[in-house]
Enzyme design. Sequence first.
Site, PDB file in Angstrom:
ATOM      1  N   GLN A 198     -27.018 -46.155  -2.738  1.00 21.86           N
ATOM      2  CA  GLN A 198     -26.338 -47.010  -3.331  1.00 21.86           C
ATOM      3  C   GLN A 198     -25.788 -47.976  -2.251  1.00 21.86           C
ATOM      4  OE1 GLN A 198     -24.343 -47.566  -6.384  1.00 21.86           O
ATOM      5  NE2 GLN A 198     -22.894 -48.870  -5.144  1.00 21.86           N
ATOM      6  N   THR A 199     -25.619 -49.360  -2.280  1.00 21.44           N
ATOM      7  CA  THR A 199     -25.150 -50.075  -1.298  1.00 21.44           C
ATOM      8  C   THR A 199     -24.636 -51.393  -2.130  1.00 21.44           C
ATOM      9  OG1 THR A 199     -25.277 -51.234   0.731  1.00 21.44           O
ATOM     10  CG2 THR A 199     -27.491 -51.081  -0.628  1.00 21.44           C
ATOM     11  N   ARG A 200     -23.545 -51.924  -1.505  1.00 19.12           N
ATOM     12  CA  ARG A 200     -23.198 -53.341  -1.822  1.00 19.12           C
ATOM     13  C   ARG A 200     -23.173 -54.435  -0.804  1.00 19.12           C
ATOM     14  NH1 ARG A 200     -17.623 -51.607  -0.463  1.00 19.12           N
ATOM     15  NH2 ARG A 200     -16.839 -53.870  -0.291  1.00 19.12           N
ATOM     16  N   HIS A 204     -28.669 -52.405   7.767  1.00 23.61           N
ATOM     17  CA  HIS A 204     -28.803 -52.914   9.160  1.00 23.61           C
ATOM     18  C   HIS A 204     -29.604 -51.369   9.496  1.00 23.61           C
ATOM     19  CE1 HIS A 204     -26.334 -56.328   9.096  1.00 23.61           C
ATOM     20  NE2 HIS A 204     -25.343 -55.369   8.438  1.00 23.61           N
ATOM     21  N   HIS A 207     -28.437 -47.778   8.358  1.00 25.29           N
ATOM     22  CA  HIS A 207     -28.714 -47.565   7.037  1.00 25.29           C
ATOM     23  C   HIS A 207     -29.949 -46.924   6.738  1.00 25.29           C
ATOM     24  CE1 HIS A 207     -25.472 -50.635   6.726  1.00 25.29           C
ATOM     25  NE2 HIS A 207     -24.952 -49.564   6.224  1.00 25.29           N
ATOM     26  N   ARG A 293     -19.479 -41.566   3.660  1.00 25.77           N
ATOM     27  CA  ARG A 293     -17.953 -41.611   4.166  1.00 25.77           C
ATOM     28  C   ARG A 293     -17.590 -42.749   3.187  1.00 25.77           C
ATOM     29  NH1 ARG A 293     -14.296 -44.065   7.251  1.00 25.77           N
ATOM     30  NH2 ARG A 293     -12.679 -42.445   8.466  1.00 25.77           N
ATOM     31  N   ASP A 294     -16.424 -42.456   2.740  1.00 25.65           N
ATOM     32  CA  ASP A 294     -15.436 -43.520   1.755  1.00 25.65           C
ATOM     33  C   ASP A 294     -16.395 -44.219   1.013  1.00 25.65           C
ATOM     34  OD1 ASP A 294     -13.123 -44.719   1.252  1.00 25.65           O
ATOM     35  OD2 ASP A 294     -13.482 -46.559   2.493  1.00 25.65           O
ATOM     36  N   GLU A 435      -5.225 -92.433  -5.436  1.00 24.10           N
ATOM     37  CA  GLU A 435      -5.704 -93.410  -6.452  1.00 24.10           C
ATOM     38  C   GLU A 435      -6.895 -93.191  -6.860  1.00 24.10           C
ATOM     39  OE1 GLU A 435      -3.469 -95.112  -8.287  1.00 24.10           O
ATOM     40  OE2 GLU A 435      -1.783 -94.030  -7.052  1.00 24.10           O
ATOM     41  N   ILE A 437      -9.214 -90.897  -6.939  1.00 21.69           N
ATOM     42  CA  ILE A 437      -9.477 -89.702  -7.855  1.00 21.69           C
ATOM     43  C   ILE A 437      -8.784 -90.028  -9.199  1.00 21.69           C
ATOM     44  CG2 ILE A 437      -8.758 -87.458  -8.232  1.00 21.69           C
ATOM     45  CD1 ILE A 437     -10.844 -87.339  -6.140  1.00 21.69           C
ATOM     46  N   ARG A 438      -7.556 -90.607  -9.149  1.00 19.73           N
ATOM     47  CA  ARG A 438      -7.007 -90.829 -10.569  1.00 19.73           C
ATOM     48  C   ARG A 438      -7.951 -91.942 -11.384  1.00 19.73           C
ATOM     49  NH1 ARG A 438      -2.841 -88.378 -13.489  1.00 19.73           N
ATOM     50  NH2 ARG A 438      -1.492 -87.166 -12.036  1.00 19.73           N
ATOM     51  N   ARG A 452      -0.664 -83.188 -13.722  1.00 24.32           N
ATOM     52  CA  ARG A 452      -0.573 -83.065 -12.148  1.00 24.32           C
ATOM     53  C   ARG A 452      -1.203 -81.878 -11.708  1.00 24.32           C
ATOM     54  NH1 ARG A 452       2.904 -87.069  -9.729  1.00 24.32           N
ATOM     55  NH2 ARG A 452       4.618 -87.756 -11.258  1.00 24.32           N
ATOM     56  N   ILE A 478      -0.727 -87.087  -3.662  1.00 25.31           N
ATOM     57  CA  ILE A 478       0.522 -86.553  -3.496  1.00 25.31           C
ATOM     58  C   ILE A 478       0.812 -85.229  -3.675  1.00 25.31           C
ATOM     59  CG2 ILE A 478       2.882 -86.792  -4.586  1.00 25.31           C
ATOM     60  CD1 ILE A 478       2.233 -89.577  -5.380  1.00 25.31           C
ATOM     61  N   ALA A 479       0.253 -84.507  -4.620  1.00 24.08           N
ATOM     62  CA  ALA A 479       0.002 -82.898  -4.891  1.00 24.08           C
ATOM     63  C   ALA A 479       1.593 -82.543  -4.555  1.00 24.08           C
ATOM     64  CB  ALA A 479      -0.822 -82.186  -3.874  1.00 24.08           C
TER      65      ALA A 479
END
Length: 574
Positions: A198-200, A204, A207, A293-294, A435, A437-438, A452, A478-479
Amino acid sequence: MANTPHGGVLKDLHQRDASIQEELKAKAETLPHITLTERQLCDLELILNGAFSPLEGFLGKKDYESVVETLRLADGTLWTIPIYLDVSSQKIAEVGIRPGAQITLRDPRNDQALAILTVSDTYQPDKEREAIKVYGANDKAHPSVSYLWDHTQDFYVGGSVQAVSEPQHYDYVADRRSPAELRAHFKKLNWTRVVAFQTRNPMHRAHRELTVRAARSRHANVLIQPVVGLTKPGDIDHFTRVRVYKAIMPKYPNGMAMLSLLPLAMRMGGPREAVWHAIIRKNFGASHFIVGRDHAGPGKNSQGEDFYGPYEAQDLVLSFTSELDIEVVPFQMLTYLPDTDEYQPVNEVPEGVKTLNISGTELRRRLKTGAPIPEWFSYPEVVRILREANPPRHKQGFTIFLTGLHASGKEAIARALQVSLNQEGGRSVTLLLGETIRHELSSELGFTKRERDINVGRIGFVSGELTRAGGACIAAPIAPYEEARNKAKETISKWGGFYLVHVATSLEQCIKNDRTGVYAKAQAGEIKGFTGIDDVYEEPKNPDLRVDPTQTPISQIVHEIVLLLERDGYIGER
């Protein structure tokens, strides 16, 4: 009580008469439906194909409570992770979820009807109890506890499922096999002893050595079965990882190992998860299962300590050996011995012998900075793939997010910075003025707090996509609200650099700078909800840079931003 793998709910689908199957599909289209979450989709697929045998649906209250308390289904069968369909009270009322009702479960990716759920019961769980019993603590530092409180709905639905169609995958299709398909494949290859890994994470040299040692000790073949469903937030994406696994498979002797992908939604549940993984691998036909391990550990808790002991997972799995019907192969972490050019388990290394290792944190640092990764640690083919997916800083994108009052001078800084970065070269540079983006992206929005926040969220999304593509983005809205700025940072930081620059020009000076007269109109009450007049501007608590163009020349401010980028390796020597 041990369970015997069954063919999954899909077995019935494959054996149905075509006319009956069409009737079932037609029925699914008439029923009320639930669109699944990504986790629910992973769970449903593994229920349908038999990987979650003996489950034939989502747990009802009796089974759920038994699993939480005793690690067993109500009939005594070993099962350690609660598998439930969580829904909101609103959805229960909207869909008409009640015992005996039938509900279509739909794929969130394409709206395909996957299964019909016949509801057995609905119940409200004790989430705190679930967190403590299943994951060991009600601590949001654990990703599944965080998911439980922040994403899981308040009611669970139990019931059996009837397959309508198989979930469709468009990536690595040839490497996806159901338990029945994999067991048949083992039979065709005459593999009678199979040790599953099993691996996520990427694999290397250590492994590869670990799995070969396991195969050698058990006279078995190797099944590399990585998780390609949900893993721990921040993990390397599965596309990159699968490319790594494919690169490493030729490093095994011919005929020793094979790759098959598992669409599992991990819970990072440590000991309980290790038992769960063993049950799943038995269902796929493995005779042995490596527990390291873990195993499936989520990392540190809120106190900075490991959630689980290093060998808790091994101990719990070994305690169920007689029931699991799969032999556990416990393994210590391997370390490299440079003097003999070999890997050895850490507990077998004589005292005083020199060892080398590279932690996950150190590997990520080397990838980000372009520092060398030695061949004793990984294969060149693997390193090349990881570097493609994790380019060094000078090839990554970044966003400079300037925030300040209207007429604070942030637009002038943004334009000057754009010129400077264009002169630097190496990236496309995009300017997102408030402006602009608006007008182009948020023309339908007003100026309430909610609107906003939506606007800043859109800026964060666009900036994140530009950053992900390796570009430089300069945003200057403005954020006014801290929470929205933090969310934008979270969105963008996943893909590259994020720098918050507070343009801290005083309100009085902004009013003097204003050539459009909007401040005067706001002060006269002609404009309502204007930031700085009758709406709040929340000053950033911890900006990367705080500047005032009335005190510092714009050229100097641009230089200070460039110095931040140079310090972190985004620009400069390449």
